[in-house]
Design a protein around this motif. Structure first.
Motif, short mmCIF file in Angstrom:
data_model
loop_
_atom_site.label_atom_id
_atom_site.label_comp_id
_atom_site.label_asym_id
_atom_site.label_seq_id
_atom_site.Cartn_x
_atom_site.Cartn_y
_atom_site.Cartn_z
N ARG A 107 0.70 -1.31 -0.14
CA ARG A 107 -0.08 0.10 0.12
C ARG A 107 0.97 1.14 0.08
N ASP A 108 0.51 2.26 -0.82
CA ASP A 108 1.37 3.48 -0.87
C ASP A 108 2.47 3.49 -1.64
N HIS A 109 3.02 2.29 -2.06
CA HIS A 109 4.21 2.11 -2.73
C HIS A 109 4.09 2.56 -4.18
N LEU A 110 4.74 3.67 -4.59
CA LEU A 110 4.68 3.79 -5.93
C LEU A 110 5.66 3.69 -6.92
N LEU A 111 5.23 3.46 -8.12
CA LEU A 111 6.31 3.19 -9.20
C LEU A 111 6.40 4.53 -10.20
N ALA A 112 7.71 4.73 -10.40
CA ALA A 112 7.94 6.00 -11.11
C ALA A 112 7.51 5.65 -12.61
N SER A 161 -1.86 -7.69 1.86
CA SER A 161 -1.37 -6.40 1.65
C SER A 161 -0.40 -6.20 2.89
N LEU A 162 0.79 -5.19 2.26
CA LEU A 162 1.51 -5.02 3.42
C LEU A 162 1.87 -3.39 3.36
N SER A 163 2.35 -2.81 4.53
CA SER A 163 2.69 -1.37 4.32
C SER A 163 3.83 -1.30 3.32
N SER A 164 3.92 0.15 3.18
CA SER A 164 5.10 0.25 1.92
C SER A 164 6.45 -0.40 2.52
N PHE A 217 10.07 -7.25 1.99
CA PHE A 217 9.63 -8.45 1.55
C PHE A 217 10.31 -8.81 0.10
N VAL A 218 10.10 -7.84 -0.97
CA VAL A 218 10.61 -7.94 -2.18
C VAL A 218 12.13 -7.98 -2.30
N PRO A 268 12.95 -2.20 -5.34
CA PRO A 268 11.63 -1.51 -5.55
C PRO A 268 11.80 -0.12 -5.05
N LEU A 269 12.84 0.59 -4.11
CA LEU A 269 12.91 1.76 -3.79
C LEU A 269 13.56 2.52 -4.96
#
Length: 328
Positions: free
Chosen positions: A106-111, A124-127, A133-134, A143-144
């Protein structure tokens, strides 16, 4: 839900059992109890459940489900909210030979934009937990790397279903269906031989096919996200609007940021009246009202109200947009 649907069909079939009309009280009692139990089941299905997600050397365990890590493939895709199609975050889709899992962040955005997306996740997990996890899986790039605040963010503006454009998109196929069915009936009424017999049966069957086909097409169309007309590119020191119609040119490319005016959108329905924060974004040649369907972060009291809401964005996208526009 499948069990509830089967039981409902069984109840309907029971009504046609010979002699049941002499036991209407029993049937109505069973139907009433079934309605109550179905309501309880539906509420329980919508309840947020806590579970345990484990990453082991040879497998991934989610509650009672197990996914073997041998031959595991992963891909990160946007996680969309069903029906509104705004972005909730990201999801990693894990596929093995025997099963698959989708874990949302949740709230993890891709550019970057992706052609694929999902509206359903198994958990679902927090960001922050999603990133951990990834990284533990080591199947995809960090992912960051694409979600850092320093990177730009692309936001598709989704038409609000409460706007004229949004409502028309949802209802246009059904309106067309009713128009075609009505036209067929009017034409048939002007012709001889359609009042009775086989011709009348053919007309009735054709009308039913048109209506059912239009209903199915309308529902299927509304199960997919609408094409974006405008796209925001949010970068440090710049918020640009791109018109995706035609060549996809920038709107007023010389303007670094649009003028942003706070507004509160008021929506009234059967469930009550709700207020959502919105912004009127104004370029020299374009003005639109963009908002988020979230009541958790309202504007201060006294903010001007509006009945207009043109486009929606997701909660995390909204926070990023507001921050880049310099609005506290």
């Amino acid at each position: 839900m499948i069990a509830c649907a089967v039981w409902y069909l069984a109840l309907v079939a029971m009504w046609f059992i010979p002699g049941l009309d002499r036991h209407k009280t029993i049937f109505m009692t069973v139907a009433a109890i079934s309605a109550v139990l179905t309501t309880v089941i539906m509420i329980s299905l919508g309840t947020n459940l806590a579970g345990r997600l484990e990453v082991l050397p040879d497998r991934i365990v989610l509650g009672t489900r197990t996914l073997q890590r041998y031959g595991l493939h992963g891909e990160i895709i946007p996680w969309k909210q069903a029906h509104m199609w705004t972005t909730l975050g990201s999801a990693i889709e894990l596929r093995a030979q025997d099963a698959s899992l989708r874990i949302g962040g949740r709230d993890h955005l891709l550019a970057t934009k992706s052609e694929r997306s999902t509206t359903q996740v198994d958990a679902s997990l927090s960001s922050d937990d999603f990133v951990r996890f990834v990284r533990a899986l080591a199947l995809v790039p960090d992912p960051l790397a694409s979600a850092a605040d320093g990177a730009g963010l692309t936001i598709d503006l989704l038409p609000s279903s409460t706007s004229v454009r949004g409502m028309w998109r949802m209802m246009a196929p059904w309106v067309a269906t009713m128009g075609i069915a009505g036209a067929v009936g009017m034409v048939a009424s002007q012709l001889d031989g359609f009042e009775k017999g086989a011709a009348l049966v053919v007309l009735q069957v054709l009308t039913v096919v048109i209506v059912l086909g239009g209903l199915a097409f309308t529902m299927r169309r509304n199960m997919h996200p609408p094409p974006a007309r405008y796209r925001l590119r949010v970068e440090p020191n710049r918020v640009a609007l791109r018109d995706l119609r035609g060549a996809g040119d920038l709107v007023d490319a010389t303007i670094a940021r649009p003028t942003a005016t706070r507004l509160t959108y008021r929506y009234s329905g059967r469930g009550g009246t709700f207020e959502f924060p919105t912004l009127r974004l104004t370029w020299p040649s374009k003005s639109m009202v963009v908002g988020v369907w979230d009541t958790s972060a309202p504007w201060p009291a006294g903010t001007a109200r509006t009945r207009r809401l043109d486009y929606l964005v997701g909660p995390a996208e909204w926070r990023r947009l507001v921050r880049e526009l310099g609005i506290a």
